[in-house]
Design a protein around this motif. Structure first.
Motif, PDB file in Angstrom:
ATOM      1  N   GLN A 205      25.061 -41.684  13.567  1.00 20.31           N
ATOM      2  CA  GLN A 205      25.043 -43.145  13.551  1.00 20.31           C
ATOM      3  C   GLN A 205      23.693 -43.692  13.090  1.00 20.31           C
ATOM      4  O   GLN A 205      23.628 -44.705  12.384  1.00 20.31           O
ATOM      5  CB  GLN A 205      25.397 -43.686  14.941  1.00 20.31           C
ATOM      6  CG  GLN A 205      26.840 -43.418  15.353  1.00 20.31           C
ATOM      7  CD  GLN A 205      27.837 -43.934  14.335  1.00 20.31           C
ATOM      8  OE1 GLN A 205      27.725 -45.059  13.852  1.00 20.31           O
ATOM      9  NE2 GLN A 205      28.826 -43.116  14.004  1.00 20.31           N
TER      10      GLN A 205
ATOM     11  N   LYS B 164      23.158 -45.984   9.776  1.00 23.16           N
ATOM     12  CA  LYS B 164      22.416 -47.243   9.875  1.00 23.16           C
ATOM     13  C   LYS B 164      21.321 -47.319   8.817  1.00 23.16           C
ATOM     14  O   LYS B 164      21.145 -48.357   8.148  1.00 23.16           O
ATOM     15  CB  LYS B 164      21.806 -47.371  11.271  1.00 23.16           C
ATOM     16  CG  LYS B 164      21.034 -48.660  11.497  1.00 23.16           C
ATOM     17  CD  LYS B 164      20.471 -48.721  12.915  1.00 23.16           C
ATOM     18  CE  LYS B 164      19.653 -49.997  13.126  1.00 23.16           C
ATOM     19  NZ  LYS B 164      19.086 -50.042  14.509  1.00 23.16           N
TER      20      LYS B 164
ATOM     21  N   LYS C 269      22.782 -47.907   5.351  1.00 26.83           N
ATOM     22  CA  LYS C 269      23.220 -49.291   5.166  1.00 26.83           C
ATOM     23  C   LYS C 269      22.034 -50.235   4.966  1.00 26.83           C
ATOM     24  O   LYS C 269      22.150 -51.245   4.257  1.00 26.83           O
ATOM     25  CB  LYS C 269      24.067 -49.729   6.367  1.00 26.83           C
ATOM     26  CG  LYS C 269      25.381 -48.974   6.480  1.00 26.83           C
ATOM     27  CD  LYS C 269      26.179 -49.391   7.702  1.00 26.83           C
ATOM     28  CE  LYS C 269      26.843 -50.735   7.491  1.00 26.83           C
ATOM     29  NZ  LYS C 269      27.787 -51.059   8.588  1.00 26.83           N
TER      30      LYS C 269
ATOM     31  N   GLY D 193      31.608 -42.334   9.861  1.00 25.33           N
ATOM     32  CA  GLY D 193      31.236 -43.636   9.300  1.00 25.33           C
ATOM     33  C   GLY D 193      32.342 -44.390   8.607  1.00 25.33           C
ATOM     34  O   GLY D 193      32.083 -45.432   7.984  1.00 25.33           O
TER      35      GLY D 193
ATOM     36  N   GLU E 277      34.661 -46.245   9.795  1.00 28.74           N
ATOM     37  CA  GLU E 277      34.794 -47.599  10.336  1.00 28.74           C
ATOM     38  C   GLU E 277      33.613 -48.486   9.932  1.00 28.74           C
ATOM     39  O   GLU E 277      33.704 -49.714  10.008  1.00 28.74           O
ATOM     40  CB  GLU E 277      34.919 -47.556  11.857  1.00 28.74           C
ATOM     41  CG  GLU E 277      36.213 -46.909  12.343  1.00 28.74           C
ATOM     42  CD  GLU E 277      36.359 -46.972  13.850  1.00 28.74           C
ATOM     43  OE1 GLU E 277      35.449 -47.520  14.524  1.00 28.74           O
ATOM     44  OE2 GLU E 277      37.370 -46.471  14.359  1.00 28.74           O
ATOM     45  N   ASP E 278      32.505 -47.847   9.512  1.00 28.78           N
ATOM     46  CA  ASP E 278      31.340 -48.607   9.051  1.00 28.78           C
ATOM     47  C   ASP E 278      31.350 -48.793   7.539  1.00 28.78           C
ATOM     48  O   ASP E 278      30.356 -49.237   6.959  1.00 28.78           O
ATOM     49  CB  ASP E 278      30.051 -47.877   9.457  1.00 28.78           C
ATOM     50  CG  ASP E 278      29.805 -47.945  10.956  1.00 28.78           C
ATOM     51  OD1 ASP E 278      29.747 -49.063  11.485  1.00 28.78           O
ATOM     52  OD2 ASP E 278      29.694 -46.875  11.590  1.00 28.78           O
TER      53      ASP E 278
END
Length: 315
Positions: free
Chosen positions: A4, A8, A11, A135, A137-138
């Protein structure tokens, strides 16, 4: 969790530069380029680059990007499949603003602002697929080319799913990857087809090799021998598994003489060898490692260390 934190960072950064280790194998290239495909498919506005020496042997997989030093300014750097900083291909990786390490080798060299090391994974390509799974869902997306690259990396580092590192998860990920559209037959042909001159050298090695009482095999490929068979040092990677099916073998080492050094390729069916590799500017997995020496006297020392490891090994 590390996954995660990595997502992050991906992104949050507009420029991402991905490295891997020198003298790449399919897993190094597959994880590096597969990650690029995921990031670019997921975030088309980002600038994503893969860097390192181009190896003609793997032109069928991917070719590297060429970038200026200035590109590193403010960039996120991700290093795949590289346990030790001296083995990172392209020393400019330190120029980025933040470094992420993603690797499945033992974490001997702790580097990077974020380190995701999973020694239970069959390959770093398997880890990159796990990153994608975490990832989705991200917004992470895997395209067909990314699937091809990750599948190649997993197949390469598991020896077509024969090595002990292959797990239930490995098979699950492979099963999901083959649902994407890429030519598996062509990929396997490129991964495992062998040129005639390589086969001739392989035949010579199998004819001439001797096995120590301990279960060790050692082969010295001198410059003269390589020239006689017209085999380049880089091509000797295709010979690493030459003793894999020999009954009674515990470990083997192939020394490859180059102009200023001797490359050491180590493999094992039981004895731990990465600690031996670490003594000689190397490292890797407990059963598959590499090292570098500079004279044949050191080769004899490596053989002695491996012989002792084989003698002391019991299942």
């Amino acid at each position: 969790m590390e996954k995660q934190a990595i997502i992050k960072e991906i992104k949050q950064n507009d420029t991402i530069i991905i490295h891997r280790h020198v003298r790449p194998d399919p897993d190094a290239l597959g994880s590096q380029a597969g990650l690029k495909e995921i990031i670019q498919s997921s975030f088309p506005e980002k600038e994503v680059y893969i860097v390192g020496e181009n190896d003609p042997e793997f032109d069928y997989l991917v070719k590297m990007d060429t970038i200026l030093d200035a590109t590193y300014e403010g960039a996120l750097v991700i290093v795949c499949d590289t346990a030790n900083t001296p083995r990172v291909d392209d020393g400019r990786y330190v120029k980025g603003k933040k470094i992420i390490k993603i690797d499945h080798h033992p974490n001997v060299d702790h580097y990077g602002d974020i380190q995701w090391v999973d020694t239970t994974a069959s390959s770093t390509s398997e880890m990159i697929y796990a990153l994608y799974e975490s990832g989705k869902e991200d917004g992470l997306v895997l395209n067909d080319e990314g699937a091809r690259l990750l599948y190649a990396g997993i197949v390469g580092d598991t020896g077509r799913f024969l090595f002990p590192s292959t797990t239930k998860k490995t098979f699950q990920y492979a099963a999901e990857l083959v649902t994407y559209h890429f030519n598996r037959s062509e990929l396997y042909e490129n991964l495992y087809s062998v040129e005639t001159h390589i086969l001739r050298l392989r035949g010579y090695i199998l004819k001439e090799f001797e096995m120590y009482d301990s279960g060790l095999c050692a082969v010295k490929l001198t410059k003269e021998l390589l020239e006689a068979f017209q085999v380049s040092p880089d091509e000797t990677g295709q010979l690493v598994q030459v003793f894999g099916d020999v009954k009674g073998i515990k470990a083997w080492v192939i020394f490859v003489e180059e102009d200023e050094l001797i490359r050491v390729r180590l493999r094992s069916k039981g004895p731990i060898i990465n600690d031996i590799a670490a003594k000689y500017e190397g490292g890797g997995h407990p059963m598959a490692s590499g090292a570098t020496i500079y004279n044949w006297e050191d080769a004899d020392r490596v053989i002695h260390d491996l012989d002792e490891a084989c003698k002391n090994y019991s299942k």
